[in-house]
Design a protein around this motif. Structure first.
Motif, mmCIF file in Angstrom:
data_model
loop_
_atom_site.group_PDB
_atom_site.id
_atom_site.type_symbol
_atom_site.label_atom_id
_atom_site.label_comp_id
_atom_site.label_asym_id
_atom_site.label_seq_id
_atom_site.Cartn_x
_atom_site.Cartn_y
_atom_site.Cartn_z
ATOM 1 N N VAL A 211 49.152 -7.705 50.971
ATOM 2 C CA VAL A 211 50.462 -7.403 51.335
ATOM 3 C C VAL A 211 51.256 -6.707 50.246
ATOM 4 N N VAL A 212 50.840 -6.870 49.021
ATOM 5 C CA VAL A 212 51.475 -6.397 47.920
ATOM 6 C C VAL A 212 51.200 -4.590 47.934
ATOM 7 N N TYR A 213 49.737 -4.562 48.081
ATOM 8 C CA TYR A 213 49.315 -3.122 47.926
ATOM 9 C C TYR A 213 49.873 -2.346 49.354
ATOM 10 N N ALA A 214 49.722 -3.006 50.514
ATOM 11 C CA ALA A 214 50.298 -2.411 51.398
ATOM 12 C C ALA A 214 51.596 -1.984 51.521
ATOM 13 N N SER A 215 52.599 -2.886 51.201
ATOM 14 C CA SER A 215 54.077 -2.681 51.037
ATOM 15 C C SER A 215 54.287 -1.452 50.222
ATOM 16 N N ASN A 216 53.900 -1.582 48.946
ATOM 17 C CA ASN A 216 54.128 -0.486 47.812
ATOM 18 C C ASN A 216 53.398 0.665 48.416
ATOM 19 N N PHE A 217 52.172 0.806 49.165
ATOM 20 C CA PHE A 217 51.943 1.997 49.510
ATOM 21 C C PHE A 217 52.791 2.782 50.486
ATOM 22 N N ALA A 218 53.327 2.087 51.420
ATOM 23 C CA ALA A 218 54.351 2.530 52.465
ATOM 24 C C ALA A 218 55.342 3.284 51.551
ATOM 25 N N LEU A 219 55.845 2.395 50.594
ATOM 26 C CA LEU A 219 57.139 2.852 50.070
ATOM 27 C C LEU A 219 56.803 4.244 49.101
ATOM 28 N N ALA A 220 55.530 4.310 48.716
ATOM 29 C CA ALA A 220 55.238 5.274 47.932
ATOM 30 C C ALA A 220 55.045 6.703 48.886
ATOM 31 N N VAL A 221 54.607 6.513 50.123
ATOM 32 C CA VAL A 221 54.673 7.566 51.037
ATOM 33 C C VAL A 221 55.993 8.192 51.160
ATOM 34 N N VAL A 222 56.836 7.393 51.210
ATOM 35 C CA VAL A 222 58.357 7.731 51.619
ATOM 36 C C VAL A 222 59.000 8.237 50.186
ATOM 37 N N ALA A 223 58.562 7.677 49.229
ATOM 38 C CA ALA A 223 59.040 8.218 47.773
ATOM 39 C C ALA A 223 58.327 9.895 47.638
ATOM 40 N N ALA A 224 57.337 9.984 48.290
ATOM 41 C CA ALA A 224 56.888 11.399 48.088
ATOM 42 C C ALA A 224 57.772 12.548 48.950
ATOM 43 N N LEU A 225 58.416 12.066 49.650
ATOM 44 C CA LEU A 225 59.611 12.925 50.227
ATOM 45 C C LEU A 225 60.903 12.883 49.661
ATOM 46 N N PHE A 226 61.092 11.452 49.120
ATOM 47 C CA PHE A 226 62.449 11.395 48.565
ATOM 48 C C PHE A 226 62.648 12.620 47.465
ATOM 49 N N MET A 227 61.588 12.574 46.349
ATOM 50 C CA MET A 227 61.779 13.270 45.379
ATOM 51 C C MET A 227 62.165 14.445 45.476
ATOM 52 N N PRO A 228 61.528 15.349 46.276
ATOM 53 C CA PRO A 228 62.010 16.883 46.475
ATOM 54 C C PRO A 228 63.108 17.005 47.346
ATOM 55 N N VAL A 229 63.388 15.941 48.208
ATOM 56 C CA VAL A 229 64.406 16.148 49.135
ATOM 57 C C VAL A 229 65.916 15.791 48.392
ATOM 58 N N SER A 230 65.735 14.812 47.384
ATOM 59 C CA SER A 230 67.047 14.527 46.474
ATOM 60 C C SER A 230 67.314 15.801 45.642
ATOM 61 N N ALA A 231 66.426 16.176 45.026
ATOM 62 C CA ALA A 231 66.729 17.299 44.066
ATOM 63 C C ALA A 231 67.135 18.800 45.057
ATOM 64 N N ALA A 232 66.616 19.001 45.901
ATOM 65 C CA ALA A 232 67.070 20.098 46.807
ATOM 66 C C ALA A 232 68.445 19.883 47.375
ATOM 67 N N LEU A 233 68.740 18.734 47.684
ATOM 68 C CA LEU A 233 70.138 18.399 48.245
ATOM 69 C C LEU A 233 71.272 18.575 47.083
ATOM 70 N N VAL A 234 70.794 18.053 45.652
ATOM 71 C CA VAL A 234 71.479 18.380 44.637
ATOM 72 C C VAL A 234 71.919 19.629 44.281
ATOM 73 N N ARG A 235 70.824 20.446 44.236
ATOM 74 C CA ARG A 235 70.924 22.000 44.155
ATOM 75 C C ARG A 235 71.879 22.464 45.311
ATOM 76 N N GLU A 236 71.849 22.174 46.664
ATOM 77 C CA GLU A 236 72.374 22.601 47.758
ATOM 78 C C GLU A 236 73.991 22.297 47.641
ATOM 79 N N ARG A 237 74.212 21.192 47.234
ATOM 80 C CA ARG A 237 75.797 20.674 47.146
ATOM 81 C C ARG A 237 76.760 20.730 45.877
ATOM 82 N N VAL A 238 75.722 21.132 44.928
ATOM 83 C CA VAL A 238 76.463 20.898 43.520
ATOM 84 C C VAL A 238 76.790 22.382 43.212
ATOM 85 N N PRO A 239 78.092 22.990 42.994
ATOM 86 C CA PRO A 239 78.328 24.219 42.280
ATOM 87 C C PRO A 239 77.619 24.580 41.045
#
Length: 400
Positions: free
Chosen positions: A98-126
């Motif tokens: 259970v520990v490995y499966a749950s953290n694996f799923a979160l890791a897949v999402v985090a792979a998208l969150f990192m570039p998305v968050s950086a790109a959104l900052v560059r897009e919205r912040v002057p």
């Protein structure tokens, strides 16, 4: 700072806190179950591998789709994955699976969150606010990462695992609501409201590959340090999980001090020097942290987080401003993928060394690898700078 920009800061903090509460809490469960450093290392590897593989692709996705909606989607899916761990434990599923499966799923999402968050900052912040905002934003991310051990350690020791992981699921929901409140990207006469018409160059551009190397190095240091810390304190020193929380709370305080000092340091020294000095200083402190007991560890972690925090902020800004806005997601996706792929290798090396010797040698191995990476980045940047200067000289001679 515009209200919508301010909302991104607590959203980033909460998301980082939630991701790492899950990871640190799971690591502490494994250590308390008499797991070795390699068992903990495999957990962090299970988290790193999907991000290393998927981050470059997800980075391109972040440059094509609505970044705000992608962030919200990441938080919603993460909440579901986080709640799967306490539910699995409650129904009697095997703990390790259970520990490995749950953290694996979160890791897949985090792979998208990192570039998305950086790109959104560059897009919205002057552009004029990028240095200040990135300082605050990186501190939000790293403070969430470090304070996760504080929350995770205390909660696991005094309340058990189920309330801890339920709280984790709630953090993702809170982050999603904050990003919803940011609002959709508005346009007025073809220009994004609040963004200057031209923001292509904020600082002199450096080779993106070298900056990705430095940024990835930061991911390696944080991830492997978080794996070594519970093994040192709980496994070798036989202290409670709450001590892990106190140490990482001091690390969070060091990051907050770094945020206050960064702008002054960057103005005086420049972002590149701040990054290099910070990484080298952090590596030196890593070697000392396991030598002198808990009291010395606390002080060294505070100072280490102070220098490392400034280096991370500077590297993030350099990477973000060395590419066009339309390519920020791709740049951070590649940097994240490289960093986490390297993390797998470094985690295996430090795990093998630690299990055969002690965590002192594990910390020393981490410091040595990180220092070598920083030296490689310096050489790369210097060579690229010399080539650029040579090209400028040639063009000037031709046009005279």
């Amino acid at each position: 700072m515009i209200r919508s920009h301010r909302l991104l800061l607590p959203a980033a903090f909460i998301t980082s806190l939630g991701n790492n509460i899950q990871l640190i809490g799971a690591a502490l469960l494994l250590v308390q179950a008499q797991g070795s450093m390699l068992d903990v290392g495999w957990l962090f590897i299970a988290v790193a591998v999907p991000q290393a593989v998927l981050s470059p692709y997800f980075g391109r996705l972040a440059d094509r789709l609505d970044r705000r909606l992608l962030w919200i989607g990441c938080d919603v899916v993460s909440a579901v994955a986080a709640l799967g761990l306490p539910i699995g434990l409650a129904v009697g599923a095997p703990q390790q699976a259970v520990v490995y499966a749950s953290n694996f799923a979160l890791a897949v999402v985090a792979a998208l969150f990192m570039p998305v968050s950086a790109a959104l900052v560059r897009e919205r912040v002057p552009a004029p606010e990028l240095r200040r905002f990135n300082g605050h934003y990186e501190i939000a991310l790293q403070s969430g990462m470090l304070l996760s051990a504080s929350v995770g350690g205390f909660a696991l020791q005094y309340f058990g695992s189920t309330p801890l992981f339920l709280f984790n699921g709630i953090t993702f929901v809170a982050s999603a609501l904050l990003v919803v409140a940011v609002g959709a990207r508005r346009r007025q006469s073809g220009t994004v409201v609040g963004t200057p018409p031209v923001t292509k160059r904020v600082v002199v551009r450096l080779p993106v590959g070298a900056l990705a190397l430095l940024y990835g190095q930061g991911l390696v240091v944080v991830t492997v340090f978080n794996a070594l810390l519970p093994v040192l304190i709980v496994g070798e020193w036989h202290r409670g999980a709450a001590v892990v929380g106190v140490v990482d709370a001091l690390g969070g305080a060091g990051f907050l001090l770094a945020a206050m000092a960064y702008r002054r340091s960057a103005v005086r020294l420049g972002d590149l020097r701040v990054a290099l000095i910070g990484f080298v200083g952090c590596n030196a402190l890593l070697v000392l942290q396991s030598l002198f007991g808990v009291g010395a560890l606390m002080g060294l972690v505070l100072v280490g987080a102070f220098v490392f925090g400034q280096a991370r902020i500077a590297t993030r800004l350099l990477l973000m401003t060395s590419v066009d806005e339309s390519q920020v997601g791709r740049a951070f996706g590649v940097a994240n993928g490289y960093g986490l792929a390297t993390t797998v290798v470094v985690m295996l090396v430090t795990s093998a060394i630690t299990d055969r010797t002690s965590t002192h040698y594990g910390f020393a191995a981490l410091a040595g690898i990180s220092l070598a990476t920083a030296v490689l980045a310096v050489v790369w940047i210097r060579r690229a700078s010399r080539r650029a200067e040579s090209d400028r000289t040639y063009i000037s001679a031709v046009t005279m």
